[in-house]
Design an enzyme around this catalytic site. Structure first.
Site, mmCIF file in Angstrom:
data_model
loop_
_atom_site.group_PDB
_atom_site.id
_atom_site.type_symbol
_atom_site.label_atom_id
_atom_site.label_comp_id
_atom_site.label_asym_id
_atom_site.label_seq_id
_atom_site.Cartn_x
_atom_site.Cartn_y
_atom_site.Cartn_z
ATOM 1 N N GLU A 480 0.950 -1.445 0.118
ATOM 2 C CA GLU A 480 -0.087 -0.050 0.021
ATOM 3 C C GLU A 480 1.058 1.294 -0.002
ATOM 4 O O GLU A 480 0.606 2.141 -0.749
ATOM 5 C CB GLU A 480 -1.082 -0.058 1.285
ATOM 6 C CG GLU A 480 -1.937 -1.096 1.113
ATOM 7 C CD GLU A 480 -2.833 -1.285 -0.034
ATOM 8 O OE1 GLU A 480 -3.256 -0.169 -0.538
ATOM 9 O OE2 GLU A 480 -3.206 -2.487 -0.370
ATOM 10 N N HIS A 609 -12.447 -8.318 -4.653
ATOM 11 C CA HIS A 609 -12.057 -7.621 -6.054
ATOM 12 C C HIS A 609 -13.272 -7.832 -7.155
ATOM 13 O O HIS A 609 -13.432 -7.165 -8.003
ATOM 14 C CB HIS A 609 -10.810 -8.172 -6.668
ATOM 15 C CG HIS A 609 -9.616 -7.506 -5.875
ATOM 16 N ND1 HIS A 609 -9.222 -7.917 -4.633
ATOM 17 C CD2 HIS A 609 -8.756 -6.772 -6.295
ATOM 18 C CE1 HIS A 609 -8.168 -7.284 -4.342
ATOM 19 N NE2 HIS A 609 -7.735 -6.507 -5.162
#
Length: 838
Positions: A480, A609
């Site tokens: 991230e 997702h």
């Protein structure tokens, strides 16, 4: 002329008719018109052309742009008999006129002005290729676009960190406003500019990116709202679902389910129950929503000129003319399969030493619930009992971090330090102030880790992550933070260029850094590895751990998008969607469902997702890693390479990040690697020592590498379902079921007398297994279809222990023990059908 064309196109004919006849006979007029027409393609604005042609004095006022009333004076206006207003707009001039030309003789000055204005009107139907005008228009568009993007991100952040109806509606409203803005601007740029033929390649690419507005092309507000609502509702279900713990009955969220699936101490049967229950709780409820979502996505994207939503996704990779994107990806995947198959065979063999052989189908697939990861996408939780050299020093980052009382903040600071060592700078103050790095108390939130760019141009970048102190989350943190670094480096680019060169680039940055962070050398630097071993065996263990994370992931990532491509393209009937998912997983991953699935299920919908509509096929980190290591002077053993503190590698990475998506991804790849081709070779080079080793071990152990193309047959599941697998006590005796059964103590033998039945009732408290009513005796107990005996020892205590362990390990919703227990309450004449096991 741009703006003039937009304003006057509809009145061009009428305006032309108003031209006084003397103009057609004056050669000065012809000359002025010719010069005016030429000026339209120049870089100078209309106002500057007017100023030059009319030979105004320097002190004359043209600021107000009301040329007839101010610069040219009242006399000129009265002579022309026309009222004109010229409004300056982004480098052009917008002409709004109501021409009522009288039959009067004009002065030369008013004539020239009329000529220029007429030229503007006459050419109003043309689209501008004026670079200066287009540049200034885009600057205005970009500023407005950034403001609306910020509103969307702020609303989405609130909705993700506190899931409630108010935040959901605010996000939908912000997204709708952005869609309407993008549609309006797309229409405006198409009307005003021939942007595909601009003489500046960078500007042309900016317009191309801005023109790609996806489903925002749709003008139907109801469709836009429904499209956003479906996605929001599916994410909410995935983020807030809970399942019942098989042992305690307590409702547990996904984060707890994931921890239990990863733990080697949780029984196989509990994992099987959790595997099924999570898909029941999160996948099934979104099945109809996702069907509607796919239909709506295709319907909307067709208005943007794409055949289906899959083609739209693939367009983000800017495939060259005639290039088949799916074929390119298939070839890359097939190039990686030999490595994956060897790893799959090695891991399957190791798992068969831990679990009863009866849970493994004869097709060579690995049951999906014993891989540690809820979706089978990474296998690193298996490392403690599958690593090649168990006697080598252990790399257990989780254990050491917890022993040393690492904090969440410390994990992020370690990641920041790595990027800073490359010359990329620290996180902003806003990052530390506003990021949500741990689960917020008292609210439902989307815990799926994500990085956010708030488009403030003031360094507002954030991470939302429900961090835990584990080695896995240390890797996620670097992933991230890689996104955040990308945001920071391309912040000065126009908004349309603030993205990765293709979707895979953005995902790859943090993963590239992870390959350095998780080397033994850097873990020692962090104080997370005490061993100073440099043996080949130690490094093979380290490489094996990375393979469980990365190589095992490859077919999973390919599967998620390949599956959705088929749904969006309509090649799979809706009544076979779940079968298609199950079959593709068997074919591509060599992983099977632990229980029989049906079309009532929608297993893919249990993946974030999928429901969030996030494209997934995006991994090039090994190619980046090899190139950066080479910049740092490393030419071999890339699995040992860490680029920490290397300025040359940092400079190469920074150049890539700063360009954003201003370059075609092939050019961006060339910047960092010297090649324009995505290749599987760097990954194969990285894992080459491990592949050589495990291939030899597979051969030595007689492991059959690979799996059947078809999933296990239904008959296999039906036979296995009669007796769910049990815990270690029973699993150890799987191959000796008959002999174990003989060890059952004699007290289980009873007759059908009332006293015996009464005695059997008392067994219910101490022995959690009973015969159906009417059974004359119980001589043996066997879990049919699994072949594992419940009891292995003659002593009563051992039997009690084995039975207790078996009962705990079974899926409480379907277990044999509970079936028998329930049957013991039935009257003799009740139908027990197939449950009459004895």
């Amino acid at each position: 002329l741009g703006p003039a064309a937009a304003a006057a196109a509809d009145a061009a004919a009428a305006d032309a008719e108003a031209l006084p006849s003397p103009l057609s006979e004056d050669e000065d007029v012809d000359e002025a018109l010719e010069e005016a027409e030429q000026s339209l393609d120049s870089s100078e604005s209309l106002l500057l052309q007017l100023e030059r042609l009319s030979e105004l004095d320097e002190d004359e006022d043209v600021e107000s742009h009301s040329l007839l009333e101010n610069s040219w004076g009242v006399d000129a206006a009265s002579e022309l008999g026309t009222q004109h207003k010229v409004e300056r707009l982004t480098g052009g001039a917008k002409i709004v006129d109501a021409m009522e030309a009288p039959n009067k003789v004009m002065t030369r000055r008013s004539l020239l002005l009329s000529c220029l204005l007429l030229a503007a009107v006459s050419l109003a139907g043309s689209k501008s290729t004026n670079v200066t005008e287009a540049t200034l228009w885009f600057e205005q568009f970009s500023g407005e676009h950034r403001i609306l993007l910020n509103k969307v991100v702020e609303a989405s952040w609130a909705s993700n960190t506190d899931i409630n109806q108010e935040n959901k509606m605010a996000e939908l409203a912000a997204r709708l406003q952005l869609s309407q803005f993008m549609l309006g601007k797309r229409q405006e740029m198409d009307q005003r500019f021939d942007w595909a033929n601009l003489g500046n390649e960078r500007l042309k690419r900016m317009f191309t990116k801005a023109a790609d507005i996806g489903t925002s092309i749709v003008t139907d507000e109801a469709k836009q709202t429904r499209f956003g609502q479906l996605r929001s509702d599916m994410i909410r279900i995935e983020s807030t679902a809970t399942v019942e713990h098989p042992d305690t009955g307590e409702p547990i969220p996904l984060s707890r389910v994931v921890s239990l699936m990863a733990s080697p101490d949780v029984s196989e049967a509990v994992k099987k129950a959790l595997w099924s229950r999570w898909r029941d709780a999160s996948g099934r409820p979104v099945k109809q929503m996702y069907e509607e979502y796919v239909d709506l996505a295709n319907e909307m994207i067709k208005e943007a000129g794409y055949a289906n939503f899959a083609k739209y996704w693939q367009s983000w990779y800017e495939p060259k003319e005639g290039q088949d994107f799916e074929q390119v990806m298939s070839e890359l995947f097939n190039g990686l399969l030999p490595l994956y198959k060897e790893l799959h065979g090695y891991v399957r063999h190791a798992l068969m030493q831990k679990y009863p052989a009866s849970i493994f189908p004869p097709t060579g697939h690995i049951p999906g619930h014993i891989l540690g990861h809820m979706w089978g996408g990474r296998w690193d939780d298996l490392e403690p009992f599958t690593k090649p050299f168990p006697n080598e020093p252990q790399i257990d980052v989780t254990k050491v971090m917890r022993e040393k009382n690492w904090t969440v903040r410390q994990m992020f600071e370690a990641s920041q330090d790595f990027f800073a060592s490359l010359g990329l700078g620290n996180m902003t103050d806003t990052f530390w102030e506003k990021s949500v790095l741990e689960k917020l108390p008292g609210v439902d939130m989307v815990c799926h880790a994500s990085a956010w760019d708030f488009y403030t141009d003031k360094g507002d970048f954030r991470i939302k992550q429900c961090t835990e102190i584990t080695g896995h989350y240390l890797a996620v943190t670097h992933h991230e933070m890689g996104h955040i670094q990308y945001f920071q480096q391309y912040e000065k680019q126009p908004v349309v260029f603030r993205d990765g060169a293709n979707p895979g680039f953005h995902e790859a940055i943090g993963d590239t850094i992870e390959l350095s962070v998780m080397t033994p050398g850097h873990l020692r630097k962090l104080g997370l590895l005490e061993s100073d071993s440099e043996s080949d065996e130690f490094y093979l263990n380290s490489l094996f751990l990375m393979a469980l994370k990365k190589a095992a992931y490859l077919p999973f990532g390919y599967l998620i998008d390949n599956y959705r491509y088929k749904l969006f393209k309509g090649v799979v009937p809706k009544n076979l969607w779940n079968s298609e998912w199950v079959n593709q997983r068997c074919q591509l991953m060599g992983v099977s469902s632990p229980v029989l699935r049906s079309e009532e299920d929608f297993d893919a919908g249990a993946i974030y997702h999928v429901v969030a509509n996030v494209e997934y096929m995006r991994r090039v980190q090994f190619q980046f890693h090899q190139s950066l290591c080479q910049a740092a002077g490393v030419t071999e053993n890339f699995h040992k390479c860490s680029i920490y503190g290397n300025s040359a590698a940092g400079a190469k990475l920074k150049a890539l990040l700063e360009s954003g998506t201003s370059l075609h991804w092939e050019e961006a790849l060339f910047k960092i690697s010297g090649t324009r081709q995505i290749s599987a070779k760097p990954l194969l080079d990285y894992f080459a020592p491990l592949q050589t080793y495990i291939a030899a071990k597979n051969k030595e152990n007689g492991v059959s590498v690979g799996w059947g193309n078809n999933c296990p047959p239904d008959d296999w599941y039906k036979s296995a379902s009669l007796g769910p697998a049990v815990g270690p006590a029973a699993a150890a005796a799987a191959d000796a079921a008959a002999a174990d059964a003989e060890a059952l103590p004699s007290p289980l033998s009873v007759d059908s007398s009332d006293s015996a039945l009464s005695g059997r009732r008392s067994w219910r408290r101490s022995w959690p297994i009973l015969a159906p009513p009417g059974a004359s005796q119980i001589d043996e107990t066997q879990l049919i279809g699994v072949g594992a005996a419940i009891c292995r020892h003659a002593e009563d205590e051992d039997v009690d222990e084995a039975l207790e362990e078996a009962e705990q390990s079974l899926d409480s919703s379907e277990s044999l023990l509970l079936q028998l227990e329930r049957l013991s309450e039935l009257d003799e004449d009740e139908d027990v059908e197939s449950h009459s096991l004895l």
